[in-house]
Design a protein around this motif. Structure first.
Motif, short mmCIF file in Angstrom:
data_model
loop_
_atom_site.label_atom_id
_atom_site.label_comp_id
_atom_site.label_asym_id
_atom_site.label_seq_id
_atom_site.Cartn_x
_atom_site.Cartn_y
_atom_site.Cartn_z
N MET A 155 0.83 -1.15 -0.06
CA MET A 155 0.07 0.08 -0.07
C MET A 155 1.06 1.27 0.04
SD MET A 155 -2.84 -1.21 2.46
CE MET A 155 -1.80 -1.39 3.93
N ALA A 156 0.42 2.48 -0.17
CA ALA A 156 0.93 3.44 -0.33
C ALA A 156 1.16 4.23 1.09
CB ALA A 156 0.41 4.73 -1.19
N CYS A 157 2.04 3.60 1.75
CA CYS A 157 2.53 3.95 3.26
C CYS A 157 3.61 4.45 3.49
CB CYS A 157 1.98 2.96 4.06
SG CYS A 157 0.28 2.40 4.09
N ASP A 158 4.05 5.46 4.26
CA ASP A 158 5.65 5.50 4.40
C ASP A 158 6.21 4.80 5.38
OD1 ASP A 158 4.75 6.45 6.93
OD2 ASP A 158 4.99 8.52 6.13
N ALA A 159 7.26 4.88 5.89
CA ALA A 159 7.95 3.87 6.68
C ALA A 159 7.14 3.85 8.16
CB ALA A 159 9.56 4.28 6.73
N SER A 160 6.38 5.01 8.45
CA SER A 160 5.86 4.98 9.58
C SER A 160 4.40 4.34 9.56
CB SER A 160 5.75 6.41 10.46
OG SER A 160 5.07 7.13 9.40
N GLY A 161 3.76 3.75 8.30
CA GLY A 161 2.69 3.45 8.20
C GLY A 161 1.60 4.61 8.01
N VAL A 162 1.85 5.78 7.70
CA VAL A 162 0.95 6.77 7.36
C VAL A 162 0.68 6.77 5.80
CG1 VAL A 162 0.47 9.32 7.19
CG2 VAL A 162 1.74 8.22 9.15
N THR A 163 -0.58 6.55 5.38
CA THR A 163 -0.98 6.52 3.92
C THR A 163 -0.71 7.87 3.36
OG1 THR A 163 -2.83 5.32 4.42
CG2 THR A 163 -2.91 6.54 2.32
N ARG A 164 0.21 7.66 2.16
CA ARG A 164 0.44 8.57 1.35
C ARG A 164 -0.58 9.25 0.23
NH1 ARG A 164 6.33 7.49 -0.65
NH2 ARG A 164 6.17 9.67 -1.68
N ARG A 176 -4.35 -6.66 -7.90
CA ARG A 176 -4.65 -5.26 -7.70
C ARG A 176 -5.95 -5.15 -7.09
NH1 ARG A 176 -6.20 0.03 -9.71
NH2 ARG A 176 -7.63 -0.89 -11.23
N TYR A 177 -6.08 -4.83 -5.80
CA TYR A 177 -7.34 -4.54 -5.23
C TYR A 177 -7.46 -2.97 -4.96
CZ TYR A 177 -6.49 -9.13 -3.29
OH TYR A 177 -6.33 -10.53 -3.01
N ARG A 187 -13.89 -1.12 0.12
CA ARG A 187 -13.03 0.03 1.16
C ARG A 187 -11.85 -0.73 1.59
NH1 ARG A 187 -14.32 1.41 7.52
NH2 ARG A 187 -12.87 2.77 7.60
N LEU A 188 -10.85 0.17 1.60
CA LEU A 188 -9.51 -0.49 2.04
C LEU A 188 -8.94 0.22 3.34
CD1 LEU A 188 -7.39 -0.75 -1.42
CD2 LEU A 188 -8.35 -2.58 0.28
N LEU A 189 -8.40 -0.25 4.32
CA LEU A 189 -7.90 0.24 5.23
C LEU A 189 -6.50 0.36 5.47
CD1 LEU A 189 -10.12 -1.60 8.10
CD2 LEU A 189 -10.43 0.83 7.31
N PRO A 190 -5.73 1.64 5.92
CA PRO A 190 -6.42 2.66 6.54
C PRO A 190 -7.29 3.49 5.79
CG PRO A 190 -4.05 2.82 6.28
CD PRO A 190 -4.17 1.80 5.91
N VAL A 201 -5.54 1.56 -3.07
CA VAL A 201 -5.06 0.47 -3.99
C VAL A 201 -4.06 -0.29 -3.05
CG1 VAL A 201 -3.43 1.93 -5.06
CG2 VAL A 201 -4.17 -0.19 -6.05
N LYS A 202 -4.16 -1.53 -3.29
CA LYS A 202 -3.21 -2.48 -2.73
C LYS A 202 -2.89 -3.40 -3.69
CE LYS A 202 -2.88 -5.53 1.14
NZ LYS A 202 -3.78 -5.99 2.46
#
Length: 153
Positions: A40-49, A84-85, A120-123, A128-129
């Motif tokens: 997923m489009a997360c940074d190294a701390s897990g925050v969605t970009r 791709r989800y 829906r996807l989390l967070p 997209v995943k």
């Protein structure tokens, strides 16, 4: 292996990708196969970009996947299967924009792809995943590729 012993496995550090809890890994290589877990489009701390932006998130994910595959000496053009989800409300445009954003990262022939629309996807904000399987010779050589299907070249 021929003698029944397990194949050696190597793991990705996933540096730069979102964190995963132990014992999960961003990717595992076993023999010629490289399995990349859902990115997923997360940074190294897990925050969605880029919350809510499927195109920007697709680019971030593909950059992360390229980095992860690079740890094994592979590239995205070694991918053989992509799943791709994506968040969709049922419109063709929901599918089309994101698939085009991902497809431009691959040469021809690209991997076999499965597109899975979800509500829906989390967070929250994740659109997209992507997970994929790549193959690379155990000696690091590229494996031959060809189109197969009704319009095979």
């Amino acid at each position: 292996m021929q003698d029944g012993s397990p194949l050696p496995r190597t793991y990705s550090t996933g540096r730069g990708a979102g964190p995963l809890p132990k014992p999960f890994s961003h990717a595992v290589r076993c023999g010629q196969m490289i399995f990349v877990s859902g990115q997923m489009a997360c940074d190294a701390s897990g925050v969605t970009r880029h919350p809510g932006d499927i195109i920007a998130q697709s680019d971030v994910i593909m950059e992360n996947i390229a980095h992860i595959l690079g740890e094994f000496g592979a590239t995205v053009d070694d991918a053989v299967k992509l799943r791709r989800y994506f968040v969709a409300q049922g419109a063709t445009a929901d599918w089309q924009a994101g698939v085009t954003a991902v497809a431009r990262h691959f040469g021809d022939p690209g991997p076999v792809a499965t597109e899975v629309p979800v509500q829906r996807l989390l967070p929250d904000g994740t659109m997209v995943k992507i997970d994929l399987i790549a193959m690379l010779g155990t000696d690091g050589s590229r494996l031959p590729r060809r189109h197969v299907g009704p319009d095979a070249r």
